[in-house]
Design an enzyme around this catalytic site. Structure first.
Site, short mmCIF file in Angstrom:
data_model
loop_
_atom_site.label_atom_id
_atom_site.label_comp_id
_atom_site.label_asym_id
_atom_site.label_seq_id
_atom_site.Cartn_x
_atom_site.Cartn_y
_atom_site.Cartn_z
N GLY A 55 0.77 -1.24 0.00
CA GLY A 55 0.00 0.00 0.00
C GLY A 55 0.80 1.29 0.00
O GLY A 55 0.34 2.31 -0.51
N GLU A 110 4.12 4.14 6.15
CA GLU A 110 2.85 3.40 6.06
C GLU A 110 1.87 4.12 5.14
O GLU A 110 1.93 5.33 4.98
CB GLU A 110 2.23 3.26 7.45
CG GLU A 110 2.53 1.94 8.13
CD GLU A 110 1.76 0.76 7.54
OE1 GLU A 110 1.23 0.87 6.41
OE2 GLU A 110 1.70 -0.28 8.21
N ASP A 111 0.95 3.35 4.59
CA ASP A 111 -0.12 3.95 3.80
C ASP A 111 -1.24 4.48 4.69
O ASP A 111 -1.68 5.61 4.56
CB ASP A 111 -0.69 2.94 2.78
CG ASP A 111 -1.10 1.60 3.40
OD1 ASP A 111 -0.85 1.37 4.61
OD2 ASP A 111 -1.68 0.77 2.68
N ASP A 114 -5.16 2.14 10.75
CA ASP A 114 -6.57 1.91 10.99
C ASP A 114 -6.71 1.51 12.47
O ASP A 114 -6.65 2.37 13.34
CB ASP A 114 -7.01 0.81 10.01
CG ASP A 114 -8.51 0.60 9.94
OD1 ASP A 114 -9.26 1.56 10.07
OD2 ASP A 114 -8.93 -0.56 9.73
N VAL A 164 -11.15 3.54 2.01
CA VAL A 164 -10.65 4.34 0.89
C VAL A 164 -9.68 3.55 0.02
O VAL A 164 -9.05 2.60 0.47
CB VAL A 164 -9.97 5.64 1.40
CG1 VAL A 164 -10.97 6.56 2.05
CG2 VAL A 164 -8.81 5.32 2.36
N ASP A 170 -5.61 -0.34 -1.85
CA ASP A 170 -6.38 -1.22 -2.71
C ASP A 170 -7.67 -1.69 -2.08
O ASP A 170 -7.86 -1.61 -0.87
CB ASP A 170 -5.56 -2.47 -3.03
CG ASP A 170 -5.48 -3.43 -1.84
OD1 ASP A 170 -5.02 -3.00 -0.77
OD2 ASP A 170 -5.91 -4.59 -1.98
N ARG A 176 -5.09 0.76 -6.88
CA ARG A 176 -3.85 1.36 -6.37
C ARG A 176 -3.35 2.47 -7.29
O ARG A 176 -2.66 3.38 -6.87
CB ARG A 176 -2.74 0.31 -6.26
CG ARG A 176 -3.03 -0.83 -5.27
CD ARG A 176 -1.77 -1.66 -5.06
NE ARG A 176 -2.03 -2.94 -4.43
CZ ARG A 176 -2.13 -3.14 -3.11
NH1 ARG A 176 -2.00 -2.12 -2.30
NH2 ARG A 176 -2.35 -4.33 -2.62
P1 IMP Z 1 -4.62 -1.86 10.94
O1 IMP Z 1 -3.78 -3.01 11.43
O2 IMP Z 1 -6.06 -2.02 11.32
O3 IMP Z 1 -4.08 -0.51 11.37
O4 IMP Z 1 -4.68 -1.97 9.36
C1 IMP Z 1 -3.75 -1.39 8.56
C2 IMP Z 1 -3.82 -1.97 7.17
O5 IMP Z 1 -5.17 -2.28 6.76
C3 IMP Z 1 -3.32 -0.95 6.17
O6 IMP Z 1 -1.94 -1.02 6.01
C4 IMP Z 1 -4.10 -1.33 4.93
O7 IMP Z 1 -3.42 -2.35 4.24
C5 IMP Z 1 -5.40 -1.85 5.45
N1 IMP Z 1 -6.45 -0.80 5.46
C6 IMP Z 1 -7.04 -0.23 6.53
N2 IMP Z 1 -7.95 0.68 6.17
C7 IMP Z 1 -7.94 0.70 4.82
C8 IMP Z 1 -8.68 1.46 3.84
O8 IMP Z 1 -9.53 2.31 4.14
N3 IMP Z 1 -8.38 1.19 2.54
C9 IMP Z 1 -7.46 0.27 2.16
N4 IMP Z 1 -6.74 -0.45 3.03
C10 IMP Z 1 -6.99 -0.24 4.36
MG MG Z 2 -0.21 -1.14 5.02
#
Ligand code: IMP
Ligand code: MG
Length: 191
Positions: A55, A110-111, A114, A164, A170, A176
């Site tokens: 990402g 990081e992208d 969340d 998003v 993605d 992407r």
């Molecule tokens: P976390 O572990 O919940 O913080 O998730 C992080 C990962 O979930 C990111 O690096 C993304 O790969 C994916 N992710 C979380 N939210 C989104 C979104 O809105 N769009 C796309 N990928 C997301």
């Molecule tokens: Mg990521």
């Protein structure tokens, strides 16, 4: 000089987007600002940027071009088990770093953050390797969704709790290549 302005060709993926949350020019402006701040923070220091695949690749590619201090880049790939659009907190390392980070200043790119589970796991793993410093830059942040506290050093944009895509992010490995950050139409999820 170009005698014609660059116009992006119409893309079928655009039809699946309900709202553009952050447009291309706004992203580019913010990435330049963050690049300048990072350049200042690491002036005269050794630096390794660690991009979390896949990402963050577009963000990484633009960010490094606005960083003016010498630095290395490396990549890691993680995968979380479970549902496609929410993180389970269980993380698998698919690709590890090629370089040693012991005694080095590491900046994780990081992208999106969340729940924070993926990054928490990754930070624990990287800090065990005893870097001189470990900081985080993320293009997007969804603060409403945070389940674990993380100190993020640079954030591009804080966004509401919506799924998003674009600019590297993605849905089912697509979207992407969109140059903006957009919200997917619910119909795309099959709702
Ligand atoms: P976390 O572990 O919940 O913080 O998730 C992080 C990962 O979930 C990111 O690096 C993304 O790969 C994916 N992710 C979380 N939210 C989104 C979104 O809105 N769009 C796309 N990928 C997301
Ligand atoms: Mg990521």
């Amino acid at each position: 000089m170009l005698d014609k302005p660059l116009v992006r060709p119409q893309c079928v993926l655009d039809d699946d987007i309900s709202t553009i949350l952050v447009d291309e020019a706004t992203i580019q402006q913010r990435v330049s600002e963050i690049g300048a701040a990072i350049s200042q923070a690491y002036a005269g220091k050794d630096l390794v940027l660690v991009s979390v695949l896949k990402g963050s690749i577009i963000f990484m590619a633009d960010l490094v071009r606005s960083i003016t201090v010498p630095h290395e880049i490396d990549f890691m790939a993680t995968s979380s088990y479970g549902a496609a659009t929410s993180s389970s907190g269980v993380v698998r390392i698919l690709k590890d770093l090629n370089v040693s980070i012991q005694g080095r200043n590491v900046l994780v790119v990081e992208d999106i953050i969340d729940s924070g589970h993926t990054l928490t796991y990754l930070l624990r793993l990287l800090s065990e390797r005893q870097p001189a410093s470990l900081r985080i830059v993320t293009l997007l942040d969804k603060p409403e969704r945070r389940a674990v506290h993380i100190d993020v050093d640079w954030v591009g944009f804080s966004i509401p709790n919506e799924f998003v895509v674009g600019y590297g992010l993605d849905y089912n490995e697509l979207y992407r290549n969109l140059p903006y950050i957009g919200v997917l139409k619910p119909s795309v999820y099959g709702e």
